[in-house]
Write an enzyme that holds these catalytic residues in place. Sequence first.
Site, PDB file in Angstrom:
ATOM      1  N   CYS A   1       2.215   6.573   8.305  1.00 41.45           N
ATOM      2  CA  CYS A   1       3.621   6.950   8.245  1.00 41.45           C
ATOM      3  C   CYS A   1       4.164   6.557   6.880  1.00 41.45           C
ATOM      4  O   CYS A   1       3.912   5.465   6.392  1.00 41.45           O
ATOM      5  CB  CYS A   1       4.375   6.227   9.355  1.00 41.45           C
TER       6      CYS A   1
ATOM      7  N   ASN B   1       0.826  -1.212   0.000  1.00 41.37           N
ATOM      8  CA  ASN B   1       0.000   0.000   0.000  1.00 41.37           C
ATOM      9  C   ASN B   1       0.853   1.252   0.000  1.00 41.37           C
ATOM     10  O   ASN B   1       0.364   2.355   0.243  1.00 41.37           O
ATOM     11  CB  ASN B   1      -0.935   0.022   1.213  1.00 41.37           C
TER      12      ASN B   1
ATOM     13  N   HIS C   1       2.876   2.426   2.042  1.00 38.21           N
ATOM     14  CA  HIS C   1       3.167   3.088   3.306  1.00 38.21           C
ATOM     15  C   HIS C   1       3.786   2.073   4.266  1.00 38.21           C
ATOM     16  O   HIS C   1       3.868   0.879   3.956  1.00 38.21           O
ATOM     17  CB  HIS C   1       1.925   3.770   3.894  1.00 38.21           C
TER      18      HIS C   1
END
Lengths: 377, 377
Positions: free
Chosen positions: B325, B288, B290
Amino acid sequence: MASAKIVRPFCIEDLCNVGRNNLCMSMQKVGFHAPRDADIPRRCFFVKASGSNSKSVEVINGKKVNGIRVNGGVPYLGQRSCELTLTESSIEEPNHAYLLGRFVEERFVYRQTFVIRSYEIGPDKTATMETLMNLLQETALNHVASSGLAGNGFGATREMSLRKLIWVVTRIHVQVEKYSSWGDVIEIDTWVDAAGKNGMRRDWIIRDYKTQRIITRATSTWVIMNRETRRLSKIPDEVRDEVQPFYRNRFAIPEENTDSEKIEKLTDETAKRIRSGLAPRWSDMDANQHVNNVKYIGWILESVPTKVLEKYNLTSMTLEYRRECRQSNMLDSLTSMRNSVKHEDLECTHLLRMQADKAEIVRARSVWQAKRNHTCS
Amino acid sequence: MASAKIVRPFCIEDLCNVGRNNLCMSMQKVGFHAPRDADIPRRCFFVKASGSNSKSVEVINGKKVNGIRVNGGVPYLGQRSCELTLTESSIEEPNHAYLLGRFVEERFVYRQTFVIRSYEIGPDKTATMETLMNLLQETALNHVASSGLAGNGFGATREMSLRKLIWVVTRIHVQVEKYSSWGDVIEIDTWVDAAGKNGMRRDWIIRDYKTQRIITRATSTWVIMNRETRRLSKIPDEVRDEVQPFYRNRFAIPEENTDSEKIEKLTDETAKRIRSGLAPRWSDMDANQHVNNVKYIGWILESVPTKVLEKYNLTSMTLEYRRECRQSNMLDSLTSMRNSVKHEDLECTHLLRMQADKAEIVRARSVWQAKRNHTCS
């Protein structure tokens, strides 16, 4: 107790071929290959060969429970069919043997099947180089464990453990033709051979299970080190006697093709990119209390430009290990790049070194192919 | 084509119980549970139920190859025996269904078996908390994929994919009684239930396969987010209609026991230890794009004193996710400690935050038990 008869000279393939069911794998694991006790499933068959060249196999039922019968033939071999009759001690047993691996080709090759897991894939949704190296390591360790040679260390034989010796890898070279995706099943074959007088070579082949195409090839060199003094050692005769019967003179990659050219040592001047301050995490430590050699790959990639990581496939990697790394060490990662002899390919040289004294840990070379032109040739 | 007959009302357990062989698992996978095409082994059985309450199962042979016959009974149930007769399309098929997981308890529970690998264990030679969370994630994703609901995202259903919606975890709580070792086989059960009006709860139980003892329990809460705007969304009716049939009102951990107490927000003043400059690596990114939420655990542990990591077992962990994050973010890891209500236990509070603006990413609480006094209670 029931009998299992094979009507032609017995080989382990016969058992494997009968439906690939628990029985066969249990026979392979329990009877013939001196397995670790821990590997024997809770309820399984106990199997004994009645002689090393015997044509008959005796199946002893560990616990007497109502059983099922399996009658199997091996028609696809185009030879005489064989028959197995047995009593299963439980019908609840899943096929963990498959998860754990098995010997093929008369014990010269160890084979293990894996499914690529969701957390083993990278941003481009395919298995990472780290994942491949992890799976190669796992197969190698299970090979040793299943061979009946395992001592108390990771991959060390009994005679090695007695002498406080461990295997350390000095070089590994991996060629990837195709990276697998989440859920793909891959099959890894591994075997060992002598490498000079005091080394061992370990090769691997990874097949895509579905197509049976070879998608990765790898070769590595190992030497023996004293666990306490951390000094290299000759292979003791007793250790050679243990491993030699497993040696098999076959190459996963033709020798002239294993990227044997010297890897140049990068310096602050010759490196194109330097990432400093890389710190091993507690979670990077392995059971040998040092940074596992697979972890180095992540740090090497830290000095590769993101553009390359995103737009290119890593098709080949060679690592030369020079020094161990522990948790307290801070590292620098250095990379230089040039266009490869084959146009469109990028060739990188890498160095991982201690930040404090610039002592070398790993030299590496990697080859990258632009994603759009990737033809899986 | 051959017939498989079950002489009492059919349930999936019947098939699973007949020797746990490829056939049965393939039947479960291929016929009844709308599998992903990619999961169907190259050569396998194709199975159809002739009616939802039918007592007979039809086995259709995908490809006609010389086959083997299997006659199976399920005597251990103490009921009437059943009979299966079938033609296998290949005898080369290993039991990948077991690697991939299966439904049990009338499709309300998804179960997957794993062998702990050598690189999944930490310095103390047992599976790490990261490994456990990875395996929980894998089981959850395979649950969705095998349910036939999967869209094109990781864990998203078809109706979610159409609306660019993804699941995001807001909280996970894991209680570990025993950590497994290399080669141990574990069995993970997972199921889902409603959590309030717009959430979903997912629970897991991990059993040691050998002893069948429950060694880990976990529960988590998920909400829906728009992939593009990154804003939370209500559960659309169409999505609820997809997942609701799978909801099962059972708790892996009694609700009063799920560490629901608020996790205090640590500051520079209240933290006992702060580790700054933690940088996500390229290899921490997931599909994804991330940082995968499991990776946070490694950073949280970076601010836990080494003495605690070495001398204590992590017996419980609660993570509250506040913010995503990405790779460019530098992080701080903060930890404070106190003796737990149960003497000998340590209780830690953690915070993972952006280094730049101190924005919270994860709050966490962990409980640690001294290794010598660890009684696996």
